[in-house]
Design an enzyme around this catalytic site. Structure first.
Site, mmCIF file in Angstrom:
data_model
loop_
_atom_site.group_PDB
_atom_site.id
_atom_site.type_symbol
_atom_site.label_atom_id
_atom_site.label_comp_id
_atom_site.label_asym_id
_atom_site.label_seq_id
_atom_site.Cartn_x
_atom_site.Cartn_y
_atom_site.Cartn_z
ATOM 1 N N GLU A 226 0.802 -1.233 0.000
ATOM 2 C CA GLU A 226 0.000 0.000 0.000
ATOM 3 C C GLU A 226 0.834 1.281 0.000
ATOM 4 O O GLU A 226 0.740 2.091 0.916
ATOM 5 C CB GLU A 226 -0.976 -0.014 1.184
ATOM 6 C CG GLU A 226 -1.911 -1.217 1.129
ATOM 7 C CD GLU A 226 -2.887 -1.302 2.304
ATOM 8 O OE1 GLU A 226 -2.722 -0.542 3.270
ATOM 9 O OE2 GLU A 226 -3.801 -2.139 2.238
ATOM 10 N N GLU A 337 -6.070 -10.895 -1.286
ATOM 11 C CA GLU A 337 -6.859 -10.680 -0.060
ATOM 12 C C GLU A 337 -8.366 -10.658 -0.368
ATOM 13 O O GLU A 337 -9.119 -9.872 0.194
ATOM 14 C CB GLU A 337 -6.444 -9.354 0.604
ATOM 15 C CG GLU A 337 -4.956 -9.255 0.893
ATOM 16 C CD GLU A 337 -4.556 -8.045 1.735
ATOM 17 O OE1 GLU A 337 -5.447 -7.392 2.309
ATOM 18 O OE2 GLU A 337 -3.352 -7.768 1.813
HETATM 19 C C1 GLA Z 1 -4.811 -4.671 4.339
HETATM 20 C C2 GLA Z 1 -3.530 -5.423 4.688
HETATM 21 C C3 GLA Z 1 -3.794 -6.732 5.356
HETATM 22 C C4 GLA Z 1 -4.913 -6.649 6.368
HETATM 23 C C5 GLA Z 1 -6.146 -6.037 5.739
HETATM 24 C C6 GLA Z 1 -7.306 -5.910 6.702
HETATM 25 O O1 GLA Z 1 -5.406 -5.071 3.203
HETATM 26 O O2 GLA Z 1 -2.706 -5.646 3.572
HETATM 27 O O3 GLA Z 1 -2.616 -7.142 6.007
HETATM 28 O O4 GLA Z 1 -4.492 -5.898 7.465
HETATM 29 O O5 GLA Z 1 -5.811 -4.737 5.332
HETATM 30 O O6 GLA Z 1 -7.435 -6.946 7.558
#
Ligand code: GLA
Length: 427
Positions: A226, A337
């Protein structure tokens, strides 16, 4: 504040906007149940609201966490009004493996340290390699956990996580090395202000240490997580502010040196959200890849987080053309994710059907993209999902739920059939 405007602030920053990161509120509608699974979780309820307070959460909500406080998860488990359950039994990972080239299907798990590993039903499914061939530690390899004091590394949790996966023959995406969130207190509140030189040294030491220590037990590392705002500009993280944009290249150069020094195969990824569809942010992420490549710095892949909302998931064609923009640069992509949350609770029957279509379009896009190596869900069981505490009133985003709460049998949602249909649609 709308979900869209909240999203522009960054998923992990949301809890700070919403109030205490350790507090989740859910409207106590007739069909909503709130369950708590750890001894440090307290639940108080009134006629109209339910408040869950815990000493930690399963998501990226803690900016400066002493390692001991990040140990529990909250769960707000909302059963749907109608539930169609999955009929396909082949297994998510088995279906992924039958493609050519073969892919993996995996999940994040917040282990050790939460109620998950005390829930026998959750653990039985996590260990089910027909469904999961890959695991990602949700928290235990983050900076606050791995370097709780400057220069003092704690590998215990990471080792336990790797041992669990290895016992099952599951590969591990190690997550993550440099992120602005979930940093240790000593890093965000230094006794002497950081300079570019001192913070660079700290970052290099962290990256080198973890890559060399875990070596090829990690299939991949998310080196930077990020780095971008939604408009494609640099996110103003502590690393950006103190070191400048060169922190990004330095991080990958350092990772590359560690890989070389130990002769490793581990793949180096950039990971972000809202880069799953064409736009300023996706273009900026592509430019980050190009920037590294122009300096001959190793970057093997890009992680598309894919935290989606039912009915607002980018179409399969959109996701495929976006993946092609990355793979055209000569890197792999991975869905890292995935979850598809309901913007309201409980979801309607139509939303459950749409959720199946949404899971199918993301998995289908990966199946149709030769260099999409696999799909990881950000946990598979609503009981332990990060969503309800970060997006109050939302949830039902995962592939399973537990109608009876923690420590009771899992139900595989109809969305799970979408995963299988997605893999089976692969060309
Ligand atoms: C982001 C992070 C993850 C996690 C999610 C929420 O996407 O990359 O590690 O913390 O947020 O759970």
């Amino acid at each position: 504040m709308s979900v869209r405007s909240l999203l522009t602030l960054g998923l992990a920053a949301l809890p700070a906007v919403l109030g205490s990161p350790l507090e989740a509120r859910a409207a106590a509608a007739k069909t909503t149940t709130v369950t708590a699974s750890a001894s440090t979780v307290t639940v108080t309820a009134s006629a109209s609201t339910v408040t869950v307070t815990a000493s930690g959460s399963a998501c990226g909500s803690i900016t400066s966490a002493p390692s001991s406080s990040h140990t529990t998860s909250t769960s707000v488990n909302t059963n749907p009004t109608t539930t169609e359950t999955a009929t396909q039994t082949i297994g998510f990972n088995k279906a992924a493996k039958s493609l050519s080239p073969k892919r993996y299907f995996g999940t994040a798990a917040d282990i050790p340290g939460t109620g998950e590993n005390q829930d026998p039903y959750y653990m039985a499914e996590l260990n089910n390699t027909k469904d999961f061939g890959q695991l990602t530690p949700a928290n235990i390899m983050k900076w606050y956990a791995t370097e709780p004091e400057q220069g003092v590394f704690n590998y215990t949790g990471g080792n336990d996580f790797l041992a669990l996966a290895e016992a099952n023959g599951q590969i591990v995406r190690c997550h993550n090395l440099v992120w602005y969130n979930q940093l240790p207190y000593w890093l965000t509140n230094p006794t002497t202000n950081w300079t570019a030189a001192t913070l660079t040294a700290v970052m290099e030491n962290h990256i080198t240490n973890l890559i060399e220590y875990w070596g090829d037990r990690c299939y991949a590392w998310d080196v930077v997580n990020e780095a971008l705002n939604d408009d494609g500009s640099w996110r103003e993280t502590i690393f950006y502010e103190v070191i400048g944009p060169s922190y990004f290249d330095i991080a990958y150069k350092t990772a590359q040196a560690a890989v070389k020094a130990k002769g490793l195969k581990v793949k180096l990824y950039y990971n972000d959200y809202n880069i799953e569809y064409p736009g300023n942010k996706s273009t900026a992420a592509q430019n980050l890849v190009k920037g590294l490549q122009s300096q001959k710095i190793k970057i093997d892949g890009v992680g598309l987080q894919s935290h989606f909302i039912i009915g607002e998931t980018p179409s399969q064609a959109t996701q495929e053309s976006n993946m092609a923009a990355f793979t055209g640069l000569g890197v792999d992509v991975a869905v890292t994710e995935l979850d598809v949350r309901s913007p309201n609770l409980p979801p309607t029957a139509a939303q459950e059907t749409q959720q199946k279509a949404d899971y199918q379009s993301t998995v289908g896009a990966c199946a149709n993209t030769q260099r999409c190596v696999g799909v990881t869900v950000w946990d598979f069981d609503d009981t332990y999902s990060w969503i309800p505490s970060t997006f109050p009133g939302q949830g039902y985003g995962d592939l399973f739920f537990q109608p009876g709460g923690p420590d009771t049998p899992l139900v595989k949602k109809v969305a799970a059939d979408g995963v299988i249909a997605g893999w089976e649609s692969g060309t």
